[in-house]
Design an enzyme around this catalytic site. Structure first.
Site, PDB file in Angstrom:
ATOM      1  N   GLU A   1      -6.420 -10.383  -1.641  1.00  0.00           N
ATOM      2  CA  GLU A   1      -7.303 -10.088  -0.470  1.00  0.00           C
ATOM      3  C   GLU A   1      -8.692  -9.842  -0.610  1.00  0.00           C
ATOM      4  OE1 GLU A   1      -5.756  -6.921   2.219  1.00  0.00           O
ATOM      5  OE2 GLU A   1      -3.686  -7.535   1.669  1.00  0.00           O
TER       6      GLU A   1
ATOM      7  N   GLU B   1       0.915  -1.171   0.120  1.00  0.00           N
ATOM      8  CA  GLU B   1      -0.066   0.029  -0.017  1.00  0.00           C
ATOM      9  C   GLU B   1       1.063   1.364   0.072  1.00  0.00           C
ATOM     10  OE1 GLU B   1      -2.801  -0.546   3.369  1.00  0.00           O
ATOM     11  OE2 GLU B   1      -3.590  -2.328   2.567  1.00  0.00           O
TER      12      GLU B   1
ATOM     13  N   ASP C   1     -12.579 -10.134  -1.351  1.00  0.00           N
ATOM     14  CA  ASP C   1     -14.012 -10.164  -0.548  1.00  0.00           C
ATOM     15  C   ASP C   1     -14.792  -9.200  -1.439  1.00  0.00           C
ATOM     16  OD1 ASP C   1     -12.877  -7.724   0.294  1.00  0.00           O
ATOM     17  OD2 ASP C   1     -12.690  -8.704   2.339  1.00  0.00           O
TER      18      ASP C   1
ATOM     19  N   HIS D   1     -10.462  -5.824  -2.562  1.00  0.00           N
ATOM     20  CA  HIS D   1     -11.264  -5.918  -1.621  1.00  0.00           C
ATOM     21  C   HIS D   1     -12.678  -5.006  -2.216  1.00  0.00           C
ATOM     22  CE1 HIS D   1      -9.196  -7.107   1.877  1.00  0.00           C
ATOM     23  NE2 HIS D   1      -8.343  -6.294   1.640  1.00  0.00           N
TER      24      HIS D   1
ATOM     25  N   ASN E   1       2.047  -5.250  -3.198  1.00  0.00           N
ATOM     26  CA  ASN E   1       0.687  -5.488  -2.865  1.00  0.00           C
ATOM     27  C   ASN E   1       0.035  -4.031  -2.539  1.00  0.00           C
ATOM     28  OD1 ASN E   1      -1.217  -7.561  -2.299  1.00  0.00           O
ATOM     29  ND2 ASN E   1      -1.230  -6.897  -0.164  1.00  0.00           N
TER      30      ASN E   1
HETATM   31  O1  G3I Z   1      -6.590  -8.909  18.769  1.00  0.00           O
HETATM   32  C1  G3I Z   1      -6.884  -7.373  19.219  1.00  0.00           C
HETATM   33  C2  G3I Z   1      -8.019  -7.427  20.195  1.00  0.00           C
HETATM   34  O2  G3I Z   1      -7.173  -8.286  21.410  1.00  0.00           O
HETATM   35  C3  G3I Z   1      -8.135  -6.300  20.776  1.00  0.00           C
HETATM   36  O3  G3I Z   1      -9.152  -6.459  22.122  1.00  0.00           O
HETATM   37  C4  G3I Z   1      -8.720  -5.236  19.722  1.00  0.00           C
HETATM   38  C5  G3I Z   1      -9.136  -4.022  20.172  1.00  0.00           C
HETATM   39  O4  G3I Z   1      -9.247  -3.153  18.869  1.00  0.00           O
HETATM   40  O5  G3I Z   1      -8.164  -5.497  18.464  1.00  0.00           O
HETATM   41  C6  G3I Z   1      -7.617  -6.806  18.143  1.00  0.00           C
HETATM   42  O6  G3I Z   1      -6.623  -6.584  17.170  1.00  0.00           O
HETATM   43  C7  G3I Z   1      -7.208  -6.028  15.926  1.00  0.00           C
HETATM   44  C8  G3I Z   1      -7.147  -6.973  14.772  1.00  0.00           C
HETATM   45  O7  G3I Z   1      -7.447  -6.598  13.585  1.00  0.00           O
HETATM   46  C9  G3I Z   1      -7.388  -8.499  14.834  1.00  0.00           C
HETATM   47  O8  G3I Z   1      -8.758  -8.315  14.782  1.00  0.00           O
HETATM   48  C10 G3I Z   1      -6.857  -4.704  15.479  1.00  0.00           C
HETATM   49  O9  G3I Z   1      -7.260  -3.729  16.397  1.00  0.00           O
HETATM   50  C11 G3I Z   1      -7.100  -4.467  14.145  1.00  0.00           C
HETATM   51  O10 G3I Z   1      -6.531  -3.177  13.611  1.00  0.00           O
HETATM   52  C12 G3I Z   1      -6.896  -5.148  13.108  1.00  0.00           C
HETATM   53  O11 G3I Z   1      -7.252  -4.835  11.823  1.00  0.00           O
HETATM   54  C13 G3I Z   1      -6.647  -5.706  10.704  1.00  0.00           C
HETATM   55  C14 G3I Z   1      -6.205  -4.645   9.788  1.00  0.00           C
HETATM   56  O12 G3I Z   1      -5.797  -5.387   8.914  1.00  0.00           O
HETATM   57  C15 G3I Z   1      -5.313  -3.573  10.271  1.00  0.00           C
HETATM   58  O13 G3I Z   1      -3.980  -4.250  10.193  1.00  0.00           O
HETATM   59  C16 G3I Z   1      -7.785  -6.621  10.110  1.00  0.00           C
HETATM   60  O14 G3I Z   1      -8.056  -7.787  11.036  1.00  0.00           O
HETATM   61  C17 G3I Z   1      -7.013  -7.121   8.860  1.00  0.00           C
HETATM   62  O15 G3I Z   1      -8.055  -7.931   8.280  1.00  0.00           O
HETATM   63  C18 G3I Z   1      -6.581  -6.078   7.779  1.00  0.00           C
HETATM   64  O16 G3I Z   1      -6.143  -6.397   6.793  1.00  0.00           O
HETATM   65  C19 G3I Z   1      -5.463  -5.553   5.911  1.00  0.00           C
HETATM   66  C20 G3I Z   1      -4.380  -6.123   5.149  1.00  0.00           C
HETATM   67  O17 G3I Z   1      -3.490  -6.195   6.006  1.00  0.00           O
HETATM   68  C21 G3I Z   1      -3.894  -5.272   4.064  1.00  0.00           C
HETATM   69  N1  G3I Z   1      -4.978  -4.810   3.194  1.00  0.00           N
HETATM   70  C22 G3I Z   1      -6.336  -4.076   3.735  1.00  0.00           C
HETATM   71  C23 G3I Z   1      -6.661  -5.269   4.649  1.00  0.00           C
HETATM   72  C24 G3I Z   1      -8.370  -4.837   5.268  1.00  0.00           C
HETATM   73  O18 G3I Z   1      -8.106  -3.886   6.117  1.00  0.00           O
END
Ligand code: G3I
Length: 445
Positions: free
Chosen positions: A264, A156, A266, A235, A198
């Protein structure tokens, strides 16, 4: 030195695929996503979360359906280097071990990204940040050497909108060459991994962001920066739709000599038509090697409210699942047999800068039956550029050059004729809409 290896579906994956062949109906119909993709040497994967590996309903679907996984969050910078110089691989290792024990290939995601940086990195800048990110790339790629097939080296890095510019970030502010520096560091740490750029919103061929990434990859290939693949996140959630020119985007990137991955995927509300179109577009482009959905069940999705995946929250197959499986089993609708040798982007094709000049391709207008291509030569004022097309495609018109042909009629040598350094041609698709011309060489004089 970089060792370039062609990735083929592993023996384990193939055995897994054979094990799920369905006898009834078509002899080549397979009953799972991974097995059906493996029939044409492709991978069908999913993002996985280490925290769900204890859920047997989840792992049953994972192990049955997919031959590739991407850790959803566990290899990001904040997860792997939470404190500077202190690396933490437990959750990522759990996914890698699970994958290895089930013959599933791993895509590493991601070594360098403006987002999900730990606090210590967010506060760095300049040469201190440059050495910190390169050390991160080196350490993480070294830890997973031999276990990760593809790396999203950089994620990104381009801005949304019409600027076609790099995204402003602390990494970008270390210098415009930070991306290639990251690729070179990854290459040195793991010469066998396939190295990908990516991004999201690079699906529509007409978007400035798509064009900007295309030009970066073209530049990297022409200068020998080690890049093997481009990942289109795709996405189609949150307001971004599947574009009708998606196949043109895939084939245009592939024509640069890189593999193309859908990393990715969806789609809001999981419409069968859009899911089928994505798969058919990939199958029509021989260098489109991987399709990865961003989660297994709707309840696993980062956008669970949009129900964008192939399984519902209870793990039942949705209509979109059946559409994807059918498309994979039906093979390439563009007319090519997906088991025939790739028609585009032969990885052994020498870079187009081998003879004292460089030839850069700019895809032009695409119609239903034909498309235009222009080629700009730099580094010489008189030149000969060899261009190969994939039969049954045929070049029908040329301009701003003098053409001669080999005996097959598929390889054209275009020579300068005093009309400048950009020549062009129209190619009739003749039923193959996916292939794009390949530059074989550019020779000065
Ligand atoms: O696991 C913690 C949990 O313990 C806590 O209570 C909670 C509170 O906010 O956060 C949890 O972690 C979250 C994690 O996902 C797991 O669910 C993070 O806050 C959250 O920021 C994180 O989001 C991820 C996001 O990237 C940011 O990195 C998404 O799961 C993930 O699907 C998403 O994936 C991205 C790709 O890496 C890049 N392209 C876009 C894609 C979608 O945004």
């Amino acid at each position: 030195m970089r060792i370039r290896t062609a990735v083929v579906v592993s023996t384990v994956s193939l055995l897994a695929a054979v094990g799920t062949l369905v006898v009834a109906g078509s002899a080549s119909a397979a009953s799972t996503l991974g097995a059906s993709a493996a029939q044409s040497g492709r991978y069908f994967g999913t993002a996985v979360a280490s925290g769900r590996l204890g859920d047997s309903a989840y792992t049953t679907l994972l192990d049955r359906e997919f031959n590739q996984v991407t850790p959803e969050n566990e290899m990001k910078i904040d997860a792997t280097e939470p404190q500077r110089g202190q690396f933490s691989y437990g959750n990522a290792d759990r996914i890698v071990q699970h994958a290895a024990s089930h013959g599933i290939k791993v895509r590493g995601h991601t070594l360098a990204w403006h987002s999900q940086q730990p606090g210590w990195m967010q506060s760095l800048s300049g040469s201190t940040l440059r050495s910190a990110i390169l050390n991160h790339v080196t350490q993480v790629a070294t830890h997973f050497r031999g276990q990760v097939t593809w790396w999203d080296v950089v994620n990104e890095a381009y801005a949304d909108g019409s600027s076609g510019a790099r995204r402003d970030s602390n990494l970008q502010r270390t210098g415009n060459d930070w991306i290639e520096a990251a690729f070179r560091a990854a290459d040195a740490a793991d010469p066998n991994a396939l190295l990908c750029y990516n991004d999201y919103n690079i699906d529509n061929w007409n978007d400035a962001k798509t064009q900007a990434v295309y030009r970066m990859v073209q530049d990297f290939k022409s200068r020998g920066v080690p890049i093997d693949c481009v990942g289109l996140q795709s996405h189609f959630t949150g307001g971004s739709n599947y574009p009708s020119n998606y196949r043109t985007t895939l084939s245009s990137f592939a024509a640069l000599g890189v593999d193309v991955h859908i990393t990715e995927l969806d789609i809001r509300n999981a419409p069968t038509s859009a899911y089928s179109s994505v798969v058919n577009d990939c199958l029509a482009v021989s260098r489109c090697k991987v399709i990865t959905v961003w989660g297994i069940r709707d309840s696993d999705s980062w956008r669970s409210g949009e129900s964008p995946l192939l399984f519902d929250g209870s793990g039942n197959k949705k209509a979109a699942y059946n559409a994807v499986l059918t498309a994979l089993n039906n093979g390439n609708p563009g007319g090519g047999d997906p088991t025939t040798p790739p028609p585009t982007g032969n990885p052994t094709t020498p870079p187009p800068s081998s003879g004292g000049c460089t030839a850069s391709v700019t895809p032009g207008t695409v119609w239903g039956d034909r498309y235009n291509t222009s080629v700009t030569v730099s580094g010489a004022s008189t030149w000969a550029v060899v261009v190969a097309i994939t039969p049954p495609q045929k070049i029908s018109t040329i301009w701003n050059g003098s053409a001669s042909w080999d005996s097959s009629g598929n390889v054209m040598t275009m020579r300068s004729n005093g009309s400048g350094n950009t020549f062009g041609f129209t190619t009739m698709m003749n039923g193959n809409s996916g292939a794009r011309p390949q530059i074989r060489s550019c020779t000065a004089g």
